[in-house]
Design an enzyme around this catalytic site. Structure first.
Site, PDB file in Angstrom:
ATOM      1  CG  LEU A  70     -10.741 -19.510   2.368  1.00  0.00           C
ATOM      2  CD1 LEU A  70     -10.031 -20.572   3.209  1.00  0.00           C
ATOM      3  CD2 LEU A  70     -11.897 -20.127   1.614  1.00  0.00           C
ATOM      4  CG  ASP A  71     -16.606 -15.662   4.476  1.00  0.00           C
ATOM      5  OD1 ASP A  71     -16.227 -14.822   3.639  1.00  0.00           O
ATOM      6  OD2 ASP A  71     -17.746 -16.172   4.479  1.00  0.00           O
ATOM      7  CE  LYS A  72     -12.939 -13.388  13.470  1.00  0.00           C
ATOM      8  NZ  LYS A  72     -13.568 -12.382  14.356  1.00  0.00           N
ATOM      9  NE  ARG A 175     -21.364 -17.288   6.507  1.00  0.00           N
ATOM     10  CZ  ARG A 175     -20.771 -16.356   7.259  1.00  0.00           C
ATOM     11  NH1 ARG A 175     -19.587 -15.866   6.901  1.00  0.00           N
ATOM     12  NH2 ARG A 175     -21.351 -15.934   8.346  1.00  0.00           N
ATOM     13  CB  ALA A 274     -16.922 -20.049   0.948  1.00  0.00           C
TER      14      ALA A 274
END
Length: 274
Positions: A70-72, A175, A274
């Site tokens: 997962l993104d930060k 995104r 994502a």
């Protein structure tokens, strides 16, 4: 499809960071990753999820490892494999698209259709920023197939709440796809033009639910993570109940068809590495 009952949340060991444990068995853990915590070290250093994995061994000789990413600034369900065999099994499930994933996003604007599929290849925007992506025509050099299914849960003025399911797993796929539609995610500083300065809106993207068919012949592990505080605050300002929004996202049936996934309407009208 009616979701099976999610596993009850359990507190993780004290790691100095709130890492709620959503599911635990002999093969995997599912945690609720908080907003702002990167899963890997970046060039600037700082705290990462890796700093806390040793506290999640639960008696095993080695710490769990990531089964996906997962993104930060994306919160929510994150799957960890507890040993080498488990990681190999989970890797095959994710690579084959067998794991069901539902995200919830708040977007600036809304797609024209209530539901649909975004079939739009993505490619690196620059060789110097390999994790920044852009939509490109099919057949372009470096283009990677990228497919996302969506269903609009609520439209509220200039904002919308959308349930999303990535069929493929490209970097920043959700995104970049929503930005390509002209409906970027609220708080997205890369694809949505949000300010990078402190005090600006946080990224409103949450990994709400994962469904993992871990054992043949057994019900899949079906887990949901509560929406993070900043998204709950936004939804409340819109007059929406965050718990009801999460439940509505859970009821969106992204059903597998012909090797892909497509959205199916829930039994009731809802009005979402994502």
């Amino acid at each position: 499809m009616t979701p099976s009952a999610p596993t009850a949340s359990q507190p993780a060991p004290d790691t100095g960071r709130d890492l709620p444990l959503l599911h635990r068995d002999g093969l995997m853990l599912i945690i609720d990753k908080p907003y702002g915590l990167p899963v890997h070290a970046g060039p600037k250093g700082g705290e990462t999820l890796a700093d806390h994995l040793d506290a999640l061994r639960f008696g095993l000789p080695r710490a769990p490892e990531l089964a996906h990413r997962l993104d930060k600034d994306t919160s929510g369900c994150l799957v960890l494999g507890r040993h080498t065999k488990a990681l190999a099994q989970l890797g095959k499930l994710f690579a084959s698209g067998a794991v069901g994933k539902t995200y919830v996003a708040v977007t600036l604007g809304a797609p024209a259709a209530d539901s649909g599929r975004i079939d739009q290849p993505l490619a690196k925007r620059s060789p110097h920023r390999g994790w920044w992506m852009q939509a490109v025509p099919k057949g372009s050099p470096g283009a990677q197939e990228a497919i996302t299914d969506f269903q609009v849960l609520h439209r509220a003025g200039d904002l919308a709440v959308i349930a999303l399911s990535p069929v493929t797993g490209r970097t920043h796929q959700l995104r970049a796809h929503l930005s390509h539609l002209g409906t970027p995610i609220l708080g997205d500083a890369i694809y949505g033009g949000a300010s990078r300065l402190p005090g600006g809106p946080k990224l409103h993207l949450h990994s709400r639910r994962v469904v993992v068919p871990l054992k043949a012949g057994a019900p899949p592990v079906d887990v949901s993570a509560p929406l993070p505080p900043h998204m709950c605050e936004t939804l409340s300002l819109l007059g929406l109940d965050p718990v009801a929004v999460g439940a509505a996202a859970d009821q969106v049936a992204f059903a597998k068809v012909a090797g892909h996934i497509r959205p199916a309407r829930a039994d009731h009208e809802t009005g979402h590495g994502a």
